[in-house]
Design an enzyme around this catalytic site. Structure first.
Site, PDB file in Angstrom:
ATOM      1  N   GLU A 253       0.886  -1.170   0.000  1.00  0.00           N
ATOM      2  CA  GLU A 253       0.000   0.000   0.000  1.00  0.00           C
ATOM      3  C   GLU A 253       0.911   1.203   0.000  1.00  0.00           C
ATOM      4  OE1 GLU A 253      -1.585   3.145   0.552  1.00  0.00           O
ATOM      5  OE2 GLU A 253      -1.650   2.625   2.683  1.00  0.00           O
ATOM      6  N   CYS A 287      -1.982   9.011   2.837  1.00  0.00           N
ATOM      7  CA  CYS A 287      -1.805   8.581   1.451  1.00  0.00           C
ATOM      8  C   CYS A 287      -3.057   8.799   0.611  1.00  0.00           C
ATOM      9  CB  CYS A 287      -1.396   7.105   1.409  1.00  0.00           C
ATOM     10  SG  CYS A 287      -2.526   6.003   2.287  1.00  0.00           S
TER      11      CYS A 287
END
Length: 485
Positions: A253, A287
């Site tokens: 990720e 993010c």
């Protein structure tokens, strides 16, 4: 603070140990620079000890009745609930997260623990038909064995738990390396919770260390079969290359550059609220944060005026103050890099509609418009309270601009017509996208992950089962096979 110093140790095979490395990590409060703890880093020898302990403990754990395993996660959930205020305070102090951010992280982590209680019972085998007479095909779903988890500093409690808890529930053992900026919240605290929950020794190990000490030992070691990494795409590329070279599975990720799109029929006031949250939650160190806000030219003026007005009201300061919206960046390096990025954007021709000041690790919000269309700043991740506004004409251009990025993690579309929003959303090259909401979401049952340079693989729900288990074919020939020789 004793809370941090008590948990600033290596946790290997059920024991709290001093690191065998050659230097110390100093854990600082990013707001006031108070020293929270000092921890000697783990050495390569301790990486091996942790993985070997995990390997030994996992064999028995995999044979444990899943109904018994799930009791551990019920205990862990109860402990997190009982210590919620303490954990929130730790996030505020070690990460510089606001109380709103800290509360969101802890309560979302509780949802993942609840799901892990059920996940222990999730793996099911299958009987698969065979074209061969008399053959029975059984497909078993089994734990992979040992999993290495490398977690980030921005949501260390949640992100670490969302790999650790499911991996353990599915019958695996885990070795965690938290980010060196958050060694306690992302490491020692989680070890303590599971220790108190009754998890057998060796199943969860925490190594506080750095690549400068151990190199690639954490991902090259022969024991772990899966590496779950959350962090930058630069480091993620390296992790992917090393794991592939050792025939390991990687769940990555990585960075994002999300776009929040405001179409001409959107509820402007609501879109402003969503955009401000999407960009500035936890100082933009997320993010999934909306780096870019793309607005239809028909509503550009109204949106921009209201957006700027709301951003100007955001309060930057002490994260312990409940009225603070924006706390410090994690360290001085990030603060200086972000300040330089703003200066570069203005030099390229951007207009600062809001120009925040930098004082130590505190960086006030900045809103930039009019950046040249060919600027590389549109395509990179901005990890801090800086947002780029850009206008477009019509859906096709909105889609083109949103996709003009090497990343594809999250996004949002605001519109008065949800089917129109869904039509636009389906064209955005991203793993997750939300209609009439923020870009920042994570839920236990929904596949989480990105496209392009934002990662490989998915977590949560069935995706986690797929990531942390393997399938084994066992065939039984009930009739005699006639062999050709």
């Amino acid at each position: 603070m004793s809370f941090f110093s008590d948990l600033a140790y290596q946790y290997i095979d059920g024991e709290w140990r001093v690191g065998s490395g050659s230097w110390d990590i100093i854990d600082f409060n990013p707001y006031d620079q108070e020293k929270l703890a000092s921890v000697t880093v783990a050495g390569v020898d301790q990486v091996d000890e942790a993985y070997r302990a995990a390997e030994r403990a996992q064999r028995e754990w995999a044979r444990t009745n899943p109904y018994s395993r799930r009791l551990i996660f019920e205990n862990a959930l109860r402990i997190v609930q009982e210590r919620e205020d303490e954990i929130i305070e730790a996030i505020v102090v070690e990460l510089g997260g606001t109380r709103v951010k800290a509360a969101y992280e802890v309560r979302t982590a509780q949802e993942f623990l609840r799901e892990s209680v059920q996940l222990a019972l999730r793996p099911e085998g299958r009987i698969v038909p065979s074209p061969v007479e008399g053959k029975e095909n059984r497909v078993y779903r089994l734990p992979v064995g040992v999993i290495g988890v490398i977690s980030p500093y921005n949501f260390p409690f949640l992100v670490t738990l969302k790999s650790v808890a499911p991996a353990l529930a599915l019958g695996n053992a885990v070795v965690v390396k938290p980010n060196q900026n958050t060694p306690v919240v992302g490491g020692g605290l989680i070890a303590k919770i599971f220790e108190d929950a009754g998890l057998p020794a060796g199943l969860l190990n925490v190594l506080i260390t750095d690549i400068a000490e151990i190199g690639d030992a954490l991902i090259e070691h022969p024991v772990p079969r899966v590496i779950s990494f959350t962090g930058s795409d630069k480091v993620g590329r390296h992790v992917a290359a090393v794991t592939a070279g050792h025939f390991k599975r990687a769940v990555l990720e990585l960075s994002g550059n999300s776009a929040l799109i405001v179409l001409d029929d959107a509820d402007i006031d609501y879109a402003v609220d969503a955009a401000v949250f999407s960009r500035f939650v936890y100082q933009g160190q997320v993010c999934m944060a909306a780096n870019r806000v793309l607005v239809d030219r028909k509503v550009e003026q109204e949106f921009t005026e209201k957006f700027v007005a709301k951003v100007k009201k955001l309060r930057t300061g002490d994260p312990r103050d409940p009225d603070t919206h924006i706390g410090p960046l994690i360290n001085s390096f990030q603060a200086e890099a972000l300040t330089a990025l703003v200066e570069r954007a203005v030099a390229e021709g951007a207009t600062p509609l809001v120009r925040g000041r930098t004082q130590g690790n505190l960086v006030e919000p900045t809103v930039l418009a009019g950046l040249p269309a060919d600027s590389v700043l549109y395509t990179q991740e901005i990890f801090g309270p800086v947002v780029l506004l850009r206008s477009f004409e019509g859906e096709d251009e909105a889609v083109r601009l949103a996709n003009d990025s090497p990343y594809g993690l999250s996004g949002a579309v605001h519109t008065g017509n949800v089917e129109r929003g869904a039509r636009v959303a389906r064209q955005i090259e991203t793993g997750m996208i939300h209609i009439n909401d923020s870009t920042v979401h994570d839920e236990p049952l929904v596949a989480f992950g990105g496209e392009k340079a934002s990662g490989v693989g998915r977590l949560n729900g069935e995706s986690t089962v797929e990531a942390f288990t393997t399938q084994k074919w066992v065939s039984i020939q009930h009739e005699r096979t006639i062999f050709p020789f």
